[in-house]
Motif scaffolding. Structure first.
Motif, PDB file in Angstrom:
ATOM      1  N   TRP A  73       0.842  -1.216   0.000  1.00  0.00           N
ATOM      2  CA  TRP A  73       0.000   0.000   0.000  1.00  0.00           C
ATOM      3  C   TRP A  73       0.868   1.254   0.000  1.00  0.00           C
ATOM      4  N   HIS A 133      -5.904   6.150  14.666  1.00  0.00           N
ATOM      5  CA  HIS A 133      -4.666   6.310  15.424  1.00  0.00           C
ATOM      6  C   HIS A 133      -4.213   7.762  15.434  1.00  0.00           C
ATOM      7  N   ASP A 135      -0.277   9.375  15.099  1.00  0.00           N
ATOM      8  CA  ASP A 135       0.965   8.757  14.621  1.00  0.00           C
ATOM      9  C   ASP A 135       1.966   8.497  15.742  1.00  0.00           C
ATOM     10  N   ASN A 160       0.181  15.326   2.648  1.00  0.00           N
ATOM     11  CA  ASN A 160      -0.210  14.415   1.577  1.00  0.00           C
ATOM     12  C   ASN A 160      -0.393  15.261   0.333  1.00  0.00           C
ATOM     13  N   LEU A 169      -8.100   9.618   3.222  1.00  0.00           N
ATOM     14  CA  LEU A 169      -7.763  10.030   4.590  1.00  0.00           C
ATOM     15  C   LEU A 169      -9.032  10.509   5.306  1.00  0.00           C
ATOM     16  N   TYR A 210      -1.254  18.073   7.729  1.00  0.00           N
ATOM     17  CA  TYR A 210      -2.024  17.735   8.931  1.00  0.00           C
ATOM     18  C   TYR A 210      -1.131  17.449  10.111  1.00  0.00           C
ATOM     19  N   HIS A 216      -6.945   9.938  13.214  1.00  0.00           N
ATOM     20  CA  HIS A 216      -7.188   9.708  11.789  1.00  0.00           C
ATOM     21  C   HIS A 216      -7.066   8.237  11.428  1.00  0.00           C
ATOM     22  N   TYR A 220      -8.788   2.399   1.869  1.00  0.00           N
ATOM     23  CA  TYR A 220      -8.259   2.354   0.499  1.00  0.00           C
ATOM     24  C   TYR A 220      -8.952   1.274  -0.315  1.00  0.00           C
ATOM     25  N   ARG A 226      -4.375   5.399  -6.680  1.00  0.00           N
ATOM     26  CA  ARG A 226      -3.867   6.316  -5.648  1.00  0.00           C
ATOM     27  C   ARG A 226      -2.363   6.487  -5.835  1.00  0.00           C
ATOM     28  N   HIS A 230       3.729  11.453   0.406  1.00  0.00           N
ATOM     29  CA  HIS A 230       3.505  11.575   1.845  1.00  0.00           C
ATOM     30  C   HIS A 230       4.839  12.023   2.456  1.00  0.00           C
TER      31      HIS A 230
END
Ligand SMILES: O=C(O)CCC(=O)C(=O)O
Length: 294
Positions: A73, A133, A135, A160, A169, A210, A216, A220, A226, A230
């Motif tokens: 991913w 979560h 980060d 992003n 997101l 962000y 967040h 997907y 996509r 990032h």
């Protein structure tokens, strides 16, 4: 006093959506570089990928096995000297439009900036979701621990940059300055419809910065293209906490070898300073461990 519309939005909501950062020619160049990079990764020819269904680093695979065999991913380390398209990504990471936004958000000058991460989030090989979560704060944190961590300055800006329209997101606006509510704490990790949650709807070429401790998650679809860059940049005042967030990804091993020679003189000088400060942060921090598990 200079106006700070991006910082005001980030402070209020925990994110700021800035439309149309890229020209169509930049978009085409970055799409081509990303497509080449993803093809390389899916063919098992790039070792640093985000493997399905693992959410957090490290994404390690047994030596001699294809890292992409179970699906991916994301592709890590866009500025790595061995990645064929790295010059295109390096040029975008250090570009003045990105750096100017970061300087507003961190309220700093070129001399304070620290090189951090640059990765590519891509269409997963099968549908995949990340759990809710923050980060750098584990879900096990108490209310007091959450508030203590959230009260500290972020010392970094994370973004992003969408190369295709991207609605993956999902955030809870305003959750970057408060502890989780009882509902959020007891919610299913993949809960759909947390009170106040919104999908961040980006058009190709838009960027969203962000606070990475906003509550967040990501959702997907394997059928939806996509390619979202990032990235993050830090402030030199950042402490051991920041070093862990960056160096847990393993970038320390090759950061010295990033080829900055394709940048214009002003950007190259700034980039060299940013790299120097990351190396110093690493040297001062010792063993950094990992932020989250799973
Ligand atoms: O896919 C995204 O945009 C979010 C990724 C994310 O939350 C993470 O890497 O922790």
């Amino acid at each position: 006093m200079a106006k700070t519309p991006y910082l005001d939005a980030l402070n209020r909501d925990g994110f700021v959506h800035i439309p149309s950062l890229l020209t169509s020619s930049q978009l085409n160049t970055l799409r081509a570089a990303s497509a080449e990079t993803i093809a390389l990764a899916r063919a098992g020819k790039w070792p640093s990928v985000r493997t399905l269904p693992k959410q957090f680093p490290p994404w390690t695979v047994a030596p001699g096995t294809n890292p992409a065999a179970g699906g991916i991913w994301g592709v890590q380390f866009l500025m790595h000297p061995s990645l064929p398209s790295s010059p295109t990504f390096i040029s975008n990471y250090f570009s003045t439009p990105i750096v100017n936004i970061v300087k507003e958000l961190l309220q700093c000058d070129d001399e304070d900036l620290v090189l951090e991460l640059f990765n590519l989030l891509c269409r997963p090989d099968r549908d995949f979701e990340l759990r809710w979560h923050r980060d750098d704060i584990p879900a096990t944190a108490t209310v007091d621990e959450e508030l203590e961590r959230l009260s500290q300055p972020a010392w970094s800006a994370q973004w992003n940059l969408a190369l295709y329209d991207d609605e993956s997101l999902i955030v809870v606006p305003g959750s970057h300055i408060r502890a989780r509510t009882a509902v959020e704490r007891s919610a299913d990790p993949f809960e759909k419809g947390l009170p106040g949650e919104i999908r961040v709807k980006m058009k190709a070429g838009d960027v969203v910065f962000y606070n990475n401790n906003i509550l967040h998650r990501g959702a997907y679809k394997s059928t939806v293209e996509r390619m979202t860059l990032h990235g993050s940049m830090g402030h030199a005042e950042g402490s051991r906490l920041r070093a862990r967030n960056v160096l847990q990804h393993g970038i320390g091993e090759w950061v010295q070898d990033i080829d900055l020679s394709g940048l214009g003189e002003e950007e190259r000088k700034r980039a060299e300073g940013m790299r120097r400060r990351l190396v110093k942060l690493g040297a001062d921090s010792g063993d950094v461990g990992y932020s989250l598990e799973g």
